[in-house]
Design an enzyme around this catalytic site. Structure first.
Site, PDB file in Angstrom:
ATOM      1  N   PHE A 256       1.020  -1.082  -0.056  1.00  0.00           N
ATOM      2  CA  PHE A 256       0.042  -0.031   0.120  1.00  0.00           C
ATOM      3  C   PHE A 256       0.944   1.121  -0.011  1.00  0.00           C
ATOM      4  CE2 PHE A 256      -2.869   3.140   1.802  1.00  0.00           C
ATOM      5  CZ  PHE A 256      -4.130   2.785   1.215  1.00  0.00           C
TER       6      PHE A 256
ATOM      7  N   ASP B  80       2.047  -5.549   7.837  1.00  0.00           N
ATOM      8  CA  ASP B  80       0.770  -4.680   7.910  1.00  0.00           C
ATOM      9  C   ASP B  80      -0.433  -5.647   7.723  1.00  0.00           C
ATOM     10  OD1 ASP B  80      -1.573  -3.030   7.410  1.00  0.00           O
ATOM     11  OD2 ASP B  80      -0.099  -1.552   6.305  1.00  0.00           O
TER      12      ASP B  80
ATOM     13  N   TYR C  26     -10.820   0.492  10.908  1.00  0.00           N
ATOM     14  CA  TYR C  26     -12.156   0.925  10.202  1.00  0.00           C
ATOM     15  C   TYR C  26     -12.558  -0.082   9.110  1.00  0.00           C
ATOM     16  CZ  TYR C  26      -8.189   3.154   7.784  1.00  0.00           C
ATOM     17  OH  TYR C  26      -7.199   3.546   6.851  1.00  0.00           O
ATOM     18  N   LYS C  27     -11.707  -1.171   8.686  1.00  0.00           N
ATOM     19  CA  LYS C  27     -11.942  -1.911   7.669  1.00  0.00           C
ATOM     20  C   LYS C  27     -12.800  -3.161   8.276  1.00  0.00           C
ATOM     21  CE  LYS C  27      -8.196  -0.225   5.123  1.00  0.00           C
ATOM     22  NZ  LYS C  27      -6.853  -0.318   4.571  1.00  0.00           N
TER      23      LYS C  27
ATOM     24  N   ARG D 166     -13.249  -3.798  -7.108  1.00  0.00           N
ATOM     25  CA  ARG D 166     -12.752  -4.532  -5.738  1.00  0.00           C
ATOM     26  C   ARG D 166     -14.050  -4.599  -5.025  1.00  0.00           C
ATOM     27  NH1 ARG D 166      -8.787  -2.157  -1.185  1.00  0.00           N
ATOM     28  NH2 ARG D 166     -10.478  -0.837  -0.893  1.00  0.00           N
TER      29      ARG D 166
HETATM   30  C1  PLP Z   1      -5.846   0.846   4.605  1.00  0.00           C
HETATM   31  C2  PLP Z   1      -4.552   0.708   4.751  1.00  0.00           C
HETATM   32  C3  PLP Z   1      -3.839   1.844   5.391  1.00  0.00           C
HETATM   33  C4  PLP Z   1      -4.232   2.827   5.727  1.00  0.00           C
HETATM   34  O1  PLP Z   1      -3.317   3.773   6.617  1.00  0.00           O
HETATM   35  P1  PLP Z   1      -3.907   4.921   7.436  1.00  0.00           P
HETATM   36  O2  PLP Z   1      -2.460   5.590   7.818  1.00  0.00           O
HETATM   37  O3  PLP Z   1      -4.455   4.319   8.666  1.00  0.00           O
HETATM   38  O4  PLP Z   1      -4.842   5.922   6.515  1.00  0.00           O
HETATM   39  C5  PLP Z   1      -2.213   1.522   5.193  1.00  0.00           C
HETATM   40  N1  PLP Z   1      -1.804   0.200   4.864  1.00  0.00           N
HETATM   41  C6  PLP Z   1      -2.663  -0.701   4.126  1.00  0.00           C
HETATM   42  C7  PLP Z   1      -2.169  -1.680   3.510  1.00  0.00           C
HETATM   43  C8  PLP Z   1      -4.122  -0.394   4.249  1.00  0.00           C
HETATM   44  O5  PLP Z   1      -4.645  -1.423   3.492  1.00  0.00           O
END
Ligand code: PLP
Length: 409
Positions: free
Chosen positions: A124, A194, A219-220, A368
């Site tokens: 990400f 992660d 939040y997911k 997705r």
């Molecule tokens: C959703 C997501 C994030 C989001 O990061 P925030 O700092 O909480 O906004 C980070 N890494 C991955 C792999 C994600 O899917």
């Protein structure tokens, strides 16, 4: 597979009653719980009470009286039980991005003399951006990116930290946590996972995998609400060996001594930084009740079964349109989401949303769908496939109003 077969699967579903826990709008097929989890019904009343009784009436005494101050650690333990972490090894705080900054910096301190942070090109973007930010401050380090399949082979003695996302946000592809962690350790590197698309979706065993660090959001799949705080994990024996570069007072050994020098707290508490958004923490506490009594292995099995129905139906119905499964077909190598490559993906997704199927679009070309097993029914997967077929067959996406891009896709 017929629609009646799916209704029968729903009758047999051990998680069928969990759907009642959520306030899902009638007539909407919500397949985006991997991006923003649905609202658990108990949250509004719990947050309402916190606002009126705790904040409103008890005011500042609530930090003690209602346990606000210790909530980040207690929530960490609740999440820890879903990801194979012992009590006292997870804390809820800040965002994934901020927590990555803390842990990447700490890892580099633990491996002086090693130059490389190794990650993959599918990670990400914020994970990579944060690594770049840390490297900009330390100087002399390098972020090395390889293809996801090439990670294991790229681990060598120059690597200080291997930093990966277990389940790819765009394709659902899943790394082998145990094997990559073992490879990192064999080379003397540290391992950070992660779990943004893992926690609450698939079984995770941080202790079993021997991970050093982990981060994830709530939040997911964990349904904590928009902007809900993230979590971080530090292996027990590393906790007191690292100091957070964001050395704020909530991570101090005695925050209410108000002394001038920073002295880190013992254990995971030192990874806290400053005052947290309590109303969001309280919302998360109520939301996590949805996971009471949930066996992650069974939940995972349901997620995989949902994906099988969805992939089969979409492929059967849409073979003559340009829609191609992205990511592995093998359920063991996938998380709980399914993506398809689709050249007109953005417009297709907007058309799907207009027809009651909510997923999202990830550039450049993926539509997705999150099959959150706690509240998605087999019949939802089936009906979504029928609507996807209609949108493709009738070219419903080919409409200017579906092509104007919004800021969030
Ligand atoms: C959703 C997501 C994030 C989001 O990061 P925030 O700092 O909480 O906004 C980070 N890494 C991955 C792999 C994600 O899917």
């Amino acid at each position: 597979m017929t629609r009646d077969d799916c209704l029968a699967l729903d009758l047999d579903d051990p998680f069928a009653r969990k759907r009642d826990f959520f306030a899902l709008p009638d007539g909407l097929i919500y397949l985006d719980g991997n991006s923003l989890g649905a609202l658990p019904k108990g949250v509004a009343a719990r947050v309402g009470r916190a606002v009126e009784e705790e904040w409103g009436a008890d005011l500042i005494t609530s930090w003690n009286k209602h346990g606000w101050f210790t909530l980040p650690g207690r929530l960490g333990d609740r999440i820890g039980s879903l990801i194979g972490a012992q009590p006292g090894t997870v804390v809820v705080a800040d965002t994934i991005s901020v927590n990555l900054f803390k842990l990447v910096a700490a890892a580099l301190q633990l491996r002086p003399g090693r130059r490389v942070i190794l990650s993959d090109t599918g990670n990400f973007p914020t994970d990579l951006y944060i690594a770049e930010g840390v490297l900009g401050m330390t100087g002399g380090h390098e972020l090395k990116l390889v293809a996801p399949e090439a990670v294991e082979a790229a681990i060598d003695e120059t690597v200080a930290l291997v930093m990966l996302t277990e389940v790819d946000y765009a394709t659902g592809r899943r790394h082998d946590m145990k094997s990559i962690t073992a490879k990192a350790h064999a080379a003397g590197a540290l391992m950070l996972w992660d779990l943004a698309h893992s926690a609450g979706a698939i079984p995770v065993d941080l202790v079993g995998a021997d991970a050093d660090f982990a981060v994830g959001c709530t939040y997911k799949y964990l349904n904590g609400g928009p902007g809900a705080p993230a979590f971080l994990y530090v292996r027990k024996d590393l906790q007191d060996a690292i100091v957070s570069p964001l050395s704020g007072w909530w991570g101090h050994a005695k925050p209410f001594a108000f002394s001038t020098g920073y002295q880190p707290a013992i254990g995971i508490t030192r990874q806290q930084c400053g005052t947290q958004a309590m109303l969001s923490m309280i919302a998360l506490d109520a939301a996590l009740d949805a996971y009471n009594g949930v066996c992650m292995q069974s939940l995972y099995a349901k997620g995989q079964a949902l994906a099988r129905v969805f992939i089969d139906e979409v492929e059967r119905r849409c073979s003559s349109y340009s829609l191609e499964l992205a990511g592995p077909r093998d359920p063991a190598r996938r998380g709980s989401q399914v993506s398809f490559r689709c050249p007109e993906g953005y417009a297709v997704m907007q058309a799907l949303i207009a027809h009651g199927v909510v997923g999202d679009f990830r550039a450049p070309d993926k539509i997705r769908f999150g099959l959150t097993p706690l509240y998605t029914r087999f019949v939802d997967a089936f009906d979504a496939a029928v609507i996807i077929e209609r949108v493709m067959a009738e070219r419903l996406w080919d409409d200017p109003r579906f092509k104007a891009r919004s800021a969030v896709t």
